[in-house]
Design an enzyme around this catalytic site. Structure first.
Site, PDB file in Angstrom:
ATOM      1  N   SER A 405       0.827  -1.211   0.000  1.00 54.80           N
ATOM      2  CA  SER A 405       0.000   0.000   0.000  1.00 54.80           C
ATOM      3  C   SER A 405       0.859   1.259   0.000  1.00 54.80           C
ATOM      4  O   SER A 405       0.324   2.350  -0.120  1.00 54.80           O
ATOM      5  CB  SER A 405      -0.928   0.013   1.204  1.00 54.80           C
ATOM      6  OG  SER A 405      -0.280  -0.506   2.324  1.00 54.80           O
ATOM      7  N   HIS A 426      -3.392  -3.006  -5.447  1.00 55.00           N
ATOM      8  CA  HIS A 426      -3.594  -2.552  -4.064  1.00 55.00           C
ATOM      9  C   HIS A 426      -5.063  -2.687  -3.687  1.00 55.00           C
ATOM     10  O   HIS A 426      -5.896  -1.905  -4.140  1.00 55.00           O
ATOM     11  CB  HIS A 426      -3.110  -1.094  -3.921  1.00 55.00           C
ATOM     12  CG  HIS A 426      -3.289  -0.549  -2.544  1.00 55.00           C
ATOM     13  ND1 HIS A 426      -3.581   0.773  -2.312  1.00 55.00           N
ATOM     14  CD2 HIS A 426      -3.268  -1.160  -1.330  1.00 55.00           C
ATOM     15  CE1 HIS A 426      -3.708   0.960  -1.003  1.00 55.00           C
ATOM     16  NE2 HIS A 426      -3.538  -0.207  -0.392  1.00 55.00           N
ATOM     17  N   GLU A 438      -6.618  -0.334  -6.589  1.00 61.68           N
ATOM     18  CA  GLU A 438      -5.662   0.524  -7.290  1.00 61.68           C
ATOM     19  C   GLU A 438      -4.749  -0.387  -8.114  1.00 61.68           C
ATOM     20  O   GLU A 438      -4.072  -1.259  -7.562  1.00 61.68           O
ATOM     21  CB  GLU A 438      -4.846   1.356  -6.308  1.00 61.68           C
ATOM     22  CG  GLU A 438      -5.563   2.573  -5.761  1.00 61.68           C
ATOM     23  CD  GLU A 438      -4.665   3.410  -4.844  1.00 61.68           C
ATOM     24  OE1 GLU A 438      -4.688   4.654  -4.939  1.00 61.68           O
ATOM     25  OE2 GLU A 438      -3.938   2.799  -4.033  1.00 61.68           O
ATOM     26  N   ASN A 476      -3.762   6.658  -0.587  1.00 66.34           N
ATOM     27  CA  ASN A 476      -3.042   6.845   0.689  1.00 66.34           C
ATOM     28  C   ASN A 476      -2.207   8.116   0.686  1.00 66.34           C
ATOM     29  O   ASN A 476      -1.983   8.729   1.726  1.00 66.34           O
ATOM     30  CB  ASN A 476      -2.194   5.614   0.988  1.00 66.34           C
ATOM     31  CG  ASN A 476      -3.059   4.479   1.499  1.00 66.34           C
ATOM     32  OD1 ASN A 476      -4.219   4.687   1.849  1.00 66.34           O
ATOM     33  ND2 ASN A 476      -2.512   3.275   1.521  1.00 66.34           N
TER      34      ASN A 476
END
Ligand code: T1G
Length: 697
Positions: A405, A426, A438, A476
């Site tokens: 991540s 991800h 992702e 993130n």
């Protein structure tokens, strides 16, 4: 007549066939064609009219692309009234999805037959509006108020058998819609069935509308269309049909002119566009039947579960037989949930856990896998070891994916002799529930490997978003920025609890501190430690009060305490009394005099930091289009769907005003509030993020 509606006579029955692929949306040409078709049938002396859809479905609703544009006559309410008023018997034969205006057209016909797999619904509230062609007036008359309120305020699609029970359709028959429709019309004629205009049916019995309104509004968490629709159904009970229709139109136009309508329609089309990448046109994905998952922790087990439920076979690799059995236990637990919800049968459960899933402790077991996803501990050295092993055993052409991540996918790919076959996939926890994926494209990732990542996403029914490689990819990275903004407001005087309340009132399911407690405060702690070890920019503001919480063993829900105390259960959180003293001590240590923050300012700063970082992510090409960011935040970070996403929100708020705020805040903190070059460019050019979406389509 228009080409959008075909016309033929079968004896004394006129047949109107909708031919407007892909979903027979009720665009202008279709509406004209329907009115022309009815008039022609009357002129041709037909006894009855059959309306059905060519292709995959009956009408799936009004043409959403026409919204916001100049309305063209005839409008759909008028078309429905004309159909209903015809002296001929008018019958609908439905298949696929008769939704919104499509069901409203069907309700304006006198009888309705459907194939068993058909679905019907009035999902307009999911687009920020309400049924605007008589659905709120006719549905309560055929199905009763409770059922109408349920269908209209939830927007849910129901199957033919439930629609039959509710009186929405009159008959279910297997076969081609044209054939079952013709047979049904003949039966009606032969049995002397008469026209049955729904508008002439008795007004339904009212219910406690104010109570229903309040409950629906509360459930909407800020979205207004479902509650507004309650008032339209109320009109069906309290007003004669014509006045009820006028009230419906009034409320419909009210909602049409809301930002929520724009946000929800942006979400509708973006959700469909996000996985369509121009660069993948004509690129065939690699075969995808058997996959391997390395690491059977929460993430690995979730990924394996999603794969099993999509029909893939899975080899789960763990370091020991005990760990492999534990992984199987987690997967079975996830599948038990699907069994309970009726998504799979007991036989399917058995087949998935005993046949489709294989446990292994030797990398050799992965040699025939088409794709392998690594979900081991989030540490570079561990990842590198795994990928060098995969490089040694996996067959040529296998796709090697990492579920990291944060870590650098290029660095991981460089551990192999085949970096073109390496990609980041991800997932978000729980991976068999969260919709977002992702697809992280490294510098050397081959186009057909990217296409395979998206093919897997489609197969797992995920919303797949292409992301470039940077710290935290799209989601993130932006999260880290708006979380930092929240921490800065804490240092300057706001409380975590005020911030959570303000963002939940804005529409987030949970505020940032409640989310941190859910995810585990140890994750943020590890990231802060890693960043400090890598060396923080001296201009960056730092705070350590949250570290003290972690040092005391408070990691949030999983330890029963974090920002909140969960002694009374996860749903009844109360502020943890230890937190505010830690914050006050931190402010004193940093010599900060706290000040008041209004909820408005909290939301404005939080959102501006999110938009600013998102503009950098798009500007750098980490996200290809602004809609990629919007879908990432909607499907992975609890962003309220009715606001369309942070960049849609920014467009609706006004980019010049947002930039001005960011520039004013950069005077107090020039390091954190560096305006994004893309935002400055768009403002200078008088353009919006949506213009970039259009440029890219
Ligand atoms: N208008 C315009 N385009 C539409 C559309 C619509 N109503 N529905 C689908 N499309 C496009 C979609 O963008 C995609 O295009 C392609 O069709 C295939 O769709 C007065 C005002 C019908 C269940 O809310 O729920 O009626 O991406 O990929 O998974 O009261 O589409 O290929 O270019 O979704 O098989 C109410 C919306 C409208 C239904 C099919 N109706 N559509 O799902 O295919 S408001 C709806 C859906 C209304 C009246 C009011 C789904 C579907 P592209 P898809 P799918």
């Amino acid at each position: 007549m228009t080409d959008a509606i075909g016309y033929e006579l079968d004896g004394d029955i006129a047949i109107l066939k909708a031919q407007n692929p892909p979903v027979n949306a009720l665009g202008h040409a279709v509406r004209v064609g329907l009115v022309d078709g009815i008039e022609r049938a009357e002129q041709d002396g037909a006894k009855a009219v059959l309306i059905y859809g060519d292709g995959s479905t009956y009408f799936a609703g009004a043409d959403i692309r026409e919204f916001g544009k100049k309305p063209l006559e005839p409008g759909l309410p008028g078309v429905c009234d004309r159909i209903e008023a015809s002296p001929l018997l008018v019958v609908s034969a439905m298949h696929g999805t008769a939704l919104g205006g499509g069901l409203e057209v069907a309700l304006s016909t006198h009888y309705r037959i459907a194939v068993p797999s058909a679905k019907v619904g009035l999902p307009e509230v999911l687009l920020g509006i309400l049924p605007g062609a008589g659905g709120t007036q006719r549905l309560p008359r055929v199905a009763g108020v409770e059922a109408a309120l349920d269908l209209i305020t939830t927007g849910r699609h129901i199957k033919a058998d439930e629609a039959l029970k509710l009186g929405i359709i009159d008959k279910i028959e297997s076969g081609e819609p044209r054939e079952i429709g013709l047979a049904y019309v003949r039966e009606l004629i032969d049995t002397g069935a008469t026209r049955r205009p729904v508008s002439e049916m008795a007004a339904p019995e009212p219910v406690e509308f104010d109570a229903v309104y309040d409950a629906v509004l509360k459930k909407g968490r800020g979205q207004v269309s479902p509650a507004t629709a309650v008032r339209a159904v109320q009109a069906a009970c309290e007003l004669p049909f014509k006045q009820g229709m006028a009230r419906e139109r009034e409320l419909f136009m009210e909602l049409m002119n809301t930002d929520q309508r724009e946000g929800l329609i942006h979400a509708f089309f973006s959700e469909r566009a996000v996985s369509k990448l121009p660069e993948l046109k004509g690129v065939e994905p690699r075969p995808l039947n058997a996959i391997g998952v390395i690491g059977g922790g929460t993430m690995g087990a979730g990924i394996a579960t999603a794969a099993l439920l999509s029909g893939l076979t899975v080899t789960m690799l763990e370091m020991s037989p005990e760990a492999a059995e534990a992984a199987k236990g987690r997967i079975s637990g996830n599948l038990q949930g699907a069994l309970k919800r009726g998504k799979i049968s007991a036989e399917q459960f058995e087949a998935l856990t005993e046949k489709a899933l294989t446990l292994a402790t030797d990398y050799d077991a992965l040699k025939d896998a088409d794709l392998v996803i690594e979900a081991v501990f989030e540490e570079m050295e561990v990842k590198k070891k795994v990928f060098s092993q995969l490089d040694a055993v996996c067959k040529p052409g296998a796709v090697l994916a990492t579920n990291t991540s944060y870590l650098d996918v290029n660095e991981i790919a460089a551990m192999t002799s085949r970096p073109a076959d390496v990609i980041g996939l991800h997932f978000f926890s729980p991976a068999h529930v969260m919709k977002l994926l992702e697809v992280v494209v490294a510098d050397k990732t081959a186009p057909d490997v990217v296409a395979t990542g998206f093919a897997l996403g489609k197969r797992l029914r995920k919303i797949s978003v292409r992301a470039g490689v940077c710290d935290g990819f799209i989601g993130n990275r932006i999260l880290s920025t708006y979380r930092t903004c929240a921490d800065h407001m804490i240092l300057d005087g706001a409380s975590p609890y005020q911030i959570d309340q303000a963002l939940e009132a804005f529409g987030f399911a949970m505020g940032p501190f409640a989310v941190a407690d859910l995810a585990g405060l140890d994750i943020g702690w590890a990231v802060r430690k890693r960043k400090r070890a890598e060396g923080l920019d001296p201009r960056a503001r730092d705070s350590s009060y949250a570290d003290k919480l972690c040092e005391d063993g408070h990691f949030g829900q999983k330890t029963g305490k974090g920002y909140y105390d969960y002694a009374a259960g996860p749903r009844s959180r109360v502020p943890n009394p230890d937190v505010l003293p830690l914050i006050e001590a931190e402010r004193a240590a940093q010599g900060i005099t706290p000040r008041e923050f209004s909820d408005e300012e909290i939301v404005r700063r939080y959102m501006a930091s999110m938009v600013n970082e998102a503009a950098k992510v798009v500007g750098e090409g980490i996200a290809r289009r602004p809609l990629d960011v919007d879908m990432t935040l909607l499907f992975g970070y609890g962003f309220p769907r009715y606001r369309g996403g942070p960049l849609k929100w920014a467009d609706l708020e006004g980019l010049p005003e947002l930039l001005a705020d960011i520039q004013s805040w950069s005077e107090e903190d020039p390091y954190f509030w560096q305006p994004a070059p893309l935002l400055e460019k768009l403002v200078a050019e008088g353009r919006k993020f949506d213009d970039l979406n259009k440029d890219a389509s």
